[in-house]
Design a protein around this motif. Structure first.
Motif, PDB file in Angstrom:
ATOM      1  N   VAL A 191      -6.618 -40.653 -37.364  1.00 48.00           N
ATOM      2  CA  VAL A 191      -7.523 -41.760 -37.042  1.00 48.00           C
ATOM      3  C   VAL A 191      -7.773 -41.757 -35.539  1.00 48.00           C
ATOM      4  O   VAL A 191      -6.832 -41.661 -34.749  1.00 48.00           O
ATOM      5  CB  VAL A 191      -6.932 -43.116 -37.462  1.00 48.00           C
ATOM      6  N   PHE A 223     -10.642 -37.664 -38.240  1.00 50.16           N
ATOM      7  CA  PHE A 223     -10.819 -36.222 -38.083  1.00 50.16           C
ATOM      8  C   PHE A 223      -9.601 -35.556 -38.706  1.00 50.16           C
ATOM      9  O   PHE A 223      -8.682 -36.244 -39.156  1.00 50.16           O
ATOM     10  CB  PHE A 223     -11.021 -35.834 -36.613  1.00 50.16           C
ATOM     11  N   GLU A 232      -0.270 -37.787 -27.342  1.00 47.79           N
ATOM     12  CA  GLU A 232      -0.642 -39.028 -28.033  1.00 47.79           C
ATOM     13  C   GLU A 232       0.459 -39.320 -29.046  1.00 47.79           C
ATOM     14  O   GLU A 232       0.584 -38.602 -30.035  1.00 47.79           O
ATOM     15  CB  GLU A 232      -1.991 -38.876 -28.774  1.00 47.79           C
ATOM     16  N   GLU A 252       2.049 -41.226 -32.163  1.00 44.85           N
ATOM     17  CA  GLU A 252       1.414 -41.898 -33.301  1.00 44.85           C
ATOM     18  C   GLU A 252       2.420 -42.185 -34.423  1.00 44.85           C
ATOM     19  O   GLU A 252       3.329 -41.398 -34.671  1.00 44.85           O
ATOM     20  CB  GLU A 252       0.271 -41.020 -33.855  1.00 44.85           C
ATOM     21  N   ASP A 255      -0.037 -36.284 -31.647  1.00 42.43           N
ATOM     22  CA  ASP A 255      -1.367 -35.688 -31.801  1.00 42.43           C
ATOM     23  C   ASP A 255      -1.691 -35.013 -30.464  1.00 42.43           C
ATOM     24  O   ASP A 255      -2.334 -35.604 -29.600  1.00 42.43           O
ATOM     25  CB  ASP A 255      -2.379 -36.783 -32.154  1.00 42.43           C
ATOM     26  N   LYS A 311      -8.562 -30.438 -30.901  1.00 43.41           N
ATOM     27  CA  LYS A 311      -7.597 -31.230 -31.674  1.00 43.41           C
ATOM     28  C   LYS A 311      -6.802 -30.450 -32.721  1.00 43.41           C
ATOM     29  O   LYS A 311      -5.676 -30.828 -33.043  1.00 43.41           O
ATOM     30  CB  LYS A 311      -8.360 -32.342 -32.423  1.00 43.41           C
TER      31      LYS A 311
END
Ligand code: MN
Length: 231
Positions: free
Chosen positions: A30, A53, A83, A85, A114, A135
């Motif tokens: 997300v 994604f 990141e 998460e 992430d 990503k």
């Protein structure tokens, strides 16, 4: 069935309290699910809702309890970002799941990263192109052990680099809650056991360089350690 060559087995993530590992199928992520992070990325959370994604399932790198993963600095970037998460692991599939039933589809929860080639993501974003090279690269999704029970709804989620806190938030700051995220996602994809959902990151994302130690944690879900190695 005869395959032309031996297929890759799925990535197996540790499950606390058992030797059996969780076989990963897909990874859904997300974007901009915390308002303060949406703002630091230059968007207005009141006008643009979160979105999805994907990363490939084999981008997940399991990190067992107490271990520190040596994560090679990826190629083709000069701006590798962290990141932290909350990761939700699906145990029972479904489509058009209603939020009120969504938690019945959850197998467990974990702390994940992430990892993002931010320079490439921004370049592709400005050009209106897909984000995969920013990503979905190899080893872009380190993930700690899964726990069957949910963290507290207001649990702290945070990340430190070399002992300095960089990210800090609370799970109740999620724009789409876990049940809402499952409900949204299952309208677009039929969820299956083995699907992971990276639920988004709070503010404070930033770059790491070789030698840095990342310590990510969510209250009640334990800690994830990653050391950035040379290329
Ligand atoms: Mn993210």
């Amino acid at each position: 069935m005869d395959y032309a060559f031996a297929p890759q087995p799925p990535v197996g993530v540790a499950v606390l309290g058992t030797r059996a590992r969780y076989p990963v199928r897909r990874v859904y992520c997300v974007g901009r699910n915390y308002a303060a992070h949406a703002r630091e990325m230059g968007s207005d959370p009141d006008r643009e809702p979160p979105f999805f994604f994907c990363k490939p399932g084999d981008a997940v790198v399991p990190v067992d309890a107490g271990a520190v993963l040596e994560l090679p600095y990826p190629t083709q970037t000069a701006e590798l970002h962290h990141e932290v998460e909350l990761v939700v692991a699906i145990g029972r599939g479904g489509r058009d799941i209603v939020a009120g039933d969504a938690l019945d589809h959850v197998f467990g929860y974990g702390v994940g990263l992430d990892m993002t080639r931010r320079d490439l993501q921004q370049t592709m974003r400005k050009a209106g192109r897909p984000w995969e090279i920013g990503k979905a690269f190899d080893a872009s999704a380190p993930l700690g052990p899964l726990q069957r029970s949910a963290p507290d709804a207001r649990a702290t989620i945070e990340l430190a680099v070399n002992g300095q806190r960089r990210q800090s938030g609370s799970l109740d700051q999620l724009i789409w809650s876990v049940p809402e995220t499952i409900a949204h996602l299952s309208r677009y994809f039929e969820l299956q056991p083995g699907d992971l959902i990276f639920t988004g990151t709070p503010e404070g994302v930033g770059a790491v360089v070789p030698g840095d130690l990342i310590e990510a944690r969510i209250d009640g879900l334990g800690e994830l350690g990653v050391r950035i190695a040379a290329r």
